[in-house]
Design a protein around this motif. Structure first.
Motif, short mmCIF file in Angstrom:
data_model
loop_
_atom_site.label_atom_id
_atom_site.label_comp_id
_atom_site.label_asym_id
_atom_site.label_seq_id
_atom_site.Cartn_x
_atom_site.Cartn_y
_atom_site.Cartn_z
N THR A 24 18.01 31.62 13.03
CA THR A 24 16.81 31.41 13.83
C THR A 24 17.15 30.73 15.16
N ILE A 25 16.22 30.82 16.08
CA ILE A 25 16.39 30.22 17.40
C ILE A 25 16.70 28.73 17.29
N GLU A 26 16.02 28.06 16.38
CA GLU A 26 16.19 26.61 16.24
C GLU A 26 17.60 26.24 15.75
N GLN A 27 18.27 27.16 15.09
CA GLN A 27 19.61 26.88 14.56
C GLN A 27 20.72 27.16 15.56
N ILE A 28 20.40 27.83 16.63
CA ILE A 28 21.39 28.26 17.61
C ILE A 28 21.72 27.17 18.61
N THR A 29 23.01 26.99 18.90
CA THR A 29 23.41 26.13 20.00
C THR A 29 23.86 27.01 21.15
N VAL A 30 23.47 26.60 22.35
CA VAL A 30 23.75 27.39 23.55
C VAL A 30 24.50 26.52 24.54
N GLU A 31 25.53 27.09 25.14
CA GLU A 31 26.21 26.44 26.26
C GLU A 31 25.91 27.26 27.51
N VAL A 32 25.58 26.56 28.58
CA VAL A 32 25.28 27.23 29.85
C VAL A 32 26.31 26.80 30.88
N ARG A 33 26.97 27.78 31.47
CA ARG A 33 27.95 27.52 32.53
C ARG A 33 27.50 28.22 33.81
N ASN A 34 27.66 27.52 34.90
CA ASN A 34 27.28 28.06 36.20
C ASN A 34 28.47 28.78 36.82
N GLY A 35 28.36 30.10 36.88
CA GLY A 35 29.41 30.91 37.49
C GLY A 35 29.00 31.46 38.83
N SER A 36 27.93 30.89 39.39
CA SER A 36 27.39 31.41 40.65
C SER A 36 27.92 30.68 41.88
N GLY A 37 28.35 29.43 41.69
CA GLY A 37 28.75 28.62 42.84
C GLY A 37 27.57 27.92 43.50
N ILE A 38 26.37 28.11 42.98
CA ILE A 38 25.16 27.48 43.53
C ILE A 38 24.83 26.26 42.66
N THR A 39 24.86 25.09 43.25
CA THR A 39 24.65 23.85 42.51
C THR A 39 23.28 23.80 41.84
N GLY A 40 23.27 23.32 40.59
CA GLY A 40 22.02 23.05 39.88
C GLY A 40 21.47 24.16 39.01
N LEU A 41 22.06 25.34 39.03
CA LEU A 41 21.49 26.45 38.26
C LEU A 41 21.63 26.27 36.76
N ALA A 42 22.71 25.65 36.30
CA ALA A 42 22.88 25.44 34.86
C ALA A 42 21.80 24.49 34.33
N ALA A 43 21.47 23.46 35.08
CA ALA A 43 20.43 22.52 34.66
C ALA A 43 19.06 23.21 34.63
N LYS A 44 18.79 24.06 35.59
CA LYS A 44 17.52 24.79 35.61
C LYS A 44 17.38 25.70 34.39
N LEU A 45 18.45 26.42 34.07
CA LEU A 45 18.39 27.30 32.91
C LEU A 45 18.31 26.50 31.62
N ARG A 46 19.03 25.38 31.55
CA ARG A 46 18.94 24.51 30.38
C ARG A 46 17.49 24.12 30.11
N ASP A 47 16.78 23.69 31.14
CA ASP A 47 15.39 23.27 30.98
C ASP A 47 14.52 24.42 30.49
N LYS A 48 14.75 25.60 31.02
CA LYS A 48 13.98 26.78 30.61
C LYS A 48 14.25 27.13 29.14
N LEU A 49 15.50 27.03 28.73
CA LEU A 49 15.86 27.36 27.35
C LEU A 49 15.31 26.32 26.37
N LYS A 50 15.34 25.06 26.76
CA LYS A 50 14.78 24.01 25.90
C LYS A 50 13.28 24.22 25.70
N GLU A 51 12.58 24.60 26.76
CA GLU A 51 11.14 24.88 26.65
C GLU A 51 10.88 26.02 25.67
#
Length: 120
Positions: A24-51
């Motif tokens: 289930t979604i609740e059992q999954i752990t996710v790692e987010v890495r920013n491969g874009s070179g644009i600062t702050g995108l990993a934190a933005k996606l983290r917040d979206k995924l947590k929601e």
């Protein structure tokens, strides 16, 4: 001698798939890495995924720069629903880790590409 025909009765339900076949979604752990070179995108996606109910275990920068966001299943196919939802949320595509990218301890690794993080 009379022959009686008995109709074959199919099982009422399909056998259940073992609980370990999907996660289930609740059992999954996710790692987010920013491969874009644009600062702050990993934190933005983290917040979206947590929601959305996911557990983000780690964020950081990718070693490799990528053009498009890639979602990498590290569960050997045990989380198809989570993979599908994460691919949708990240507006990426399922794929393999780019050569040179370190391994992850998470169930699913997302590497954000130059297209960035969706705002919706």
């Amino acid at each position: 001698m009379a022959v009686t025909t008995v109709p074959y009765a199919a099982p009422a339900t399909q056998p259940e798939i073992a609980a370990t076949a999907t996660t289930t979604i609740e059992q999954i752990t996710v790692e987010v890495r920013n491969g874009s070179g644009i600062t702050g995108l990993a934190a933005k996606l983290r917040d979206k995924l947590k929601e959305a109910g996911f557990t983000v275990s780690r964020i950081g920068d990718a070693r490799v720069r990528v053009d498009t966001t890639v979602v990498i299943d590290l569960t050997d196919g045990q989380a198809p629903n989570a993979l599908s939802k994460l691919t949708e949320l990240a507006e990426g595509s399922a794929g393999l880790a780019p050569e040179g990218e370190p391994a992850s301890q998470a169930d699913i690794l997302i590497i954000i590409g130059k297209g960035g993080v969706p705002t919706n």
